[in-house]
Enzyme design. Structure first.
Site, short mmCIF file in Angstrom:
data_model
loop_
_atom_site.label_atom_id
_atom_site.label_comp_id
_atom_site.label_asym_id
_atom_site.label_seq_id
_atom_site.Cartn_x
_atom_site.Cartn_y
_atom_site.Cartn_z
N SER A 1 22.43 49.78 81.85
CA SER A 1 23.10 50.35 83.02
C SER A 1 22.31 50.23 84.31
O SER A 1 22.85 50.47 85.40
CB SER A 1 23.47 51.82 82.76
OG SER A 1 22.35 52.64 82.93
N LYS B 1 25.49 61.64 85.49
CA LYS B 1 24.77 60.89 86.52
C LYS B 1 25.17 61.36 87.93
O LYS B 1 24.33 61.44 88.83
CB LYS B 1 25.06 59.39 86.37
CG LYS B 1 24.35 58.75 85.17
CD LYS B 1 24.82 57.30 84.95
CE LYS B 1 23.95 56.58 83.92
NZ LYS B 1 24.44 55.21 83.66
#
Ligand SMILES: [Ca+2]
Ligand SMILES: [Ca+2]
Ligand SMILES: [Ca+2]
Ligand SMILES: [Ca+2]
Ligand SMILES: [Ca+2]
Ligand SMILES: [Ca+2]
Ligand SMILES: [Ca+2]
Ligand SMILES: [Ca+2]
Ligand SMILES: [Ca+2]
Ligand SMILES: [Ca+2]
Ligand SMILES: [Ca+2]
Ligand SMILES: [Ca+2]
Lengths: 199, 199, 199, 199, 199, 199
Positions: free
Chosen positions: B95, B138
């Site tokens: 990611s 996140k």
């Protein structure tokens, strides 16, 4: 847990602070150079994270060679060997970062490291100094080893504030946030005796 | 889980978003260069998949050097070191791909990264941006860290739509599908102070 | 299991078929090149057998460079990077062989790959195409992904014959026994937009 | 256990005999070359002992280049890739030695391998052929695969003598003790079609 | 536990002291050189820490070549091989450090090592000698092997003081704190017979 | 346990003695060379200690090239491959040392090895021959294999003295303490047929 501060007669030798399940201790980062092609050799029973710290320190120094009036090409003309005694003790973790940086800076400049100083702190590639663990144990070990001055990350100040002042007598602290401060504090302007001409 | 957005003064430093069992956090990708032969060094306790992301990002940049007005040969004239603090934390997964790409692009162009921006997304060698997991955690971490703008894969828009709008206040989003968009959004046209001449 | 056929605008990108315990899916082989010395880099969380397939594909192309009007020396002048998204998914097995060969052939010739085509089959160094497993699941995945044409080993024809014709509607099949057939079918004569000059 | 003898149209392709817990089978050794510097690449899911056999075969050929009218320097001018299909099957053991030697000899001379021939036997660096196991199963597999001639170590003759003659119909045997015999028997004097000029 | 002191006729051969669960023993460090490029080869079933000792010893010698009137470039012109018999016995630990240093110093200078001398002690890159364990067992083994003189770290003096004087008869001790002392004591000024010209 | 002494027609082939849980046996060390750069390749399913023996033997020969009237530079002009049949049998231990040394000496000088001779003994880098185990079993195997002469370490004489004289009939022994004796005894002054010109 009975190592003593030695002296600052040799370029590339810097005093750090270690923390294990056995308590705190000081440790030495020793760097040496020889004509070569820029190879970095690491010894002292080091784990992967500690080896990475050395790589980061060397790259940081390369990228900021002008800070120390070093020629950018000098790093490709010498092989560097960094050792951390004692060989029988496995060591790991990022907390020797600023000690390794100072060791390499002293080696390439041949400048003396300040006397009776020790340090502990993680480094980043952009030059920040990060806090590390085991501060209390490390401080006690530093005192036992006759350390007078300590360089720590400013974010570790809170750990110091929690220590009984009794234990801190005779110690002065430098709280830093970046690597330039570390080098300014730790490196003397005086060269070691019989300094090499590094070029 | 308490890292803060720092600043954009250094080329090659970009803010990403991490997601672990401990929750979300921001992380930094830091790249640095030195005269060399094109070697890529990776540190920061990275797993194999995360290392692959860095390799893909560098190759993508080589193949699209004209996007950034870079000379194709420049990549063989510098060694690149990419680090992801903090060294004691193992990290893995794809990611950080777009963050790594942006880091390398900023490094080679010496252009500033936009202020208060963070990003997360997998990259492919053809330039697509793929969605990643842990978006909610996140985003929360980004807010705590004073991030204002976020770059995400357009396929992650659905994850944002599921978050209570309350939590999204003060955040603006860029949903992208390819790497050109990422670079257009993330890179400022301004060079960093004391920019290197990369050639 | 929800990947879609993308497009054929980029040289070196080819659609393959994967089969896991989760069912069938399409996958992409992406190859990219940069001036270099013939190094092959493989990413995408690939197992040893899948990596070997890439090595075989590249060597086969070298040995048959004249098929594609390529100069024999061109392979020593570029580094090739082959990636198989998605990075978080481990992949292995020899069945991507013909997809990898087609990817490299498209990359070095900069010719487009035929639209809406996918393929699966093991390759050998002498140029034979060998049958692979999971055909039924792969076919179903291909349909879902809007694939129209499929290249399979002729020894996999029997697997197709066992599938209910209902499921095969809208799909056309190429059953091949060697790699020349694969390249003749899969590669368009048209170059991609902004084709590189590979020499 | 259903592989068939293919043909002898391609230089470097030789038929060997394998023996696993599943019974006997034929296998193919495929070698291919490209301009290079003498690197040997091995694929096909091979174990260490089988890889060593390839190394021995190549060194033996180097040391006896004059047997085949090859220039000693030719081995440093080409990279060789040897593959043993099928990639998904792990393979090991020394018994493919003479097959690998014949493959490399055919590759460098571009001479055809004799038709419908198969072989099995370990090689040594001094040129002896050593006996191998699984002879009965290998012979039965050879017949099923339309093999007509077999090369075996003379010390494996006793294994043949123990097989019911019924099973041996249509097979002729060459019992050899050294590698020169193998090459004399296995290599045709005819070059393959479109033979490369190896020099 | 029955090895005997041999002789000092060959440059690069030095007697050390080992300590295992089986008791103490003497061991030999043997170094040999050949024209080359500075490669260091280590054999004798050595563990990682013991290999690191050899690396440190060689680097220390490079950095202090002037102590022995050696040219700095000589280290890049020879390959060095260091062996520790017996091959079947695994060995590890840092205690052979000063023995290895003496071995390399004797090799490069071709000076004889003093007769009937043995030594044990860890080395650091800055030149300090550190204490090691198993002193009592090592001393007893040294006597059995006809050793007359011993070099030990001064911090190991306390271990000697605890040994019954009866056992120390016929042994003389050198307690040292740095590597220069080791070399001054251990190296004879006389060259070996048929000394090589190392330059 | 049924290997036979072969012949001495090929340079670099020497007969050794092995000892496993299955009893004693003879084994062959086979060395071959090709124009190259001094690389040493080892095959035959060898363990690390046995590989180290080969390294020591080669280094010893380099350091004592004058004993055999070899030019010091010759070792950098050839690649050496050493193989120990049979490939399927794992082998380890230091006892093949003198056999490997003799093999390399025969290879580089192209001198024949004495007929019907076998040997076993560990080597050291300074040239001593050390005793090895399994002597009784090795002697019995040597007789079965038609060996007439044996080279052993003088410290293994005591093992011979304990064997019933009946078993020793027809065998003559050379008890040696250093490698020069081994080469003097084992190497014939006659070159092999079609000897290479090694220079
Ligand atoms: Ca200590
Ligand atoms: Ca420290
Ligand atoms: Ca954090
Ligand atoms: Ca990220
Ligand atoms: Ca998917
Ligand atoms: Ca496929
Ligand atoms: Ca088969
Ligand atoms: Ca075979
Ligand atoms: Ca012993
Ligand atoms: Ca010692
Ligand atoms: Ca045998
Ligand atoms: Ca032996």
């Amino acid at each position: 847990p009975k190592t003593k501060y030695a002296n600052n007669n040799v370029a590339g030798v810097v005093t750090g602070l270690a923390w294990t399940s056995m308590g705190g201790d000081i440790l030495f980062i020793e760097s040496s150079m020889a004509k070569g092609k820029g190879k970095l050799t690491l010894t002292g029973n080091l784990g992967d994270v500690m080896k990475e710290s050395a790589t980061i320190a060397l790259q940081f120094l390369k990228a900021h060679h002008d800070w120390l009036d070093l020629d950018a090409n000098v790093f490709n003309k010498y092989d560097v060997h960094m050792h951390v005694p004692e060989g029988a003790t496995p060591k790991d973790g990022p907390s020797a970062g600023i000690t390794m940086l100072t060791s390499l800076a002293s080696l390439f400049t041949q400048r003396k490291v300040k006397k009776n100083i020790a340090m502990t702190g993680e480094i980043t590639l952009r030059g920040d100094v990060l806090p590390v663990g085991g501060i209390k144990e490390k401080i006690l070990a530093a005192k036992r080893a006759d350390i007078k001055e300590l360089i720590l990350c400013e974010k570790n100040k809170q750990d110091i504030d929690e220590i009984n002042e009794e234990y801190l007598k005779g110690l002065s602290f430098h709280f830093v946030s970046n690597m330039r401060e570390v080098l300014d504090i730790a490196l003397s302007n005086q060269k070691v005796k019989d300094a090499l001409t590094v070029q």
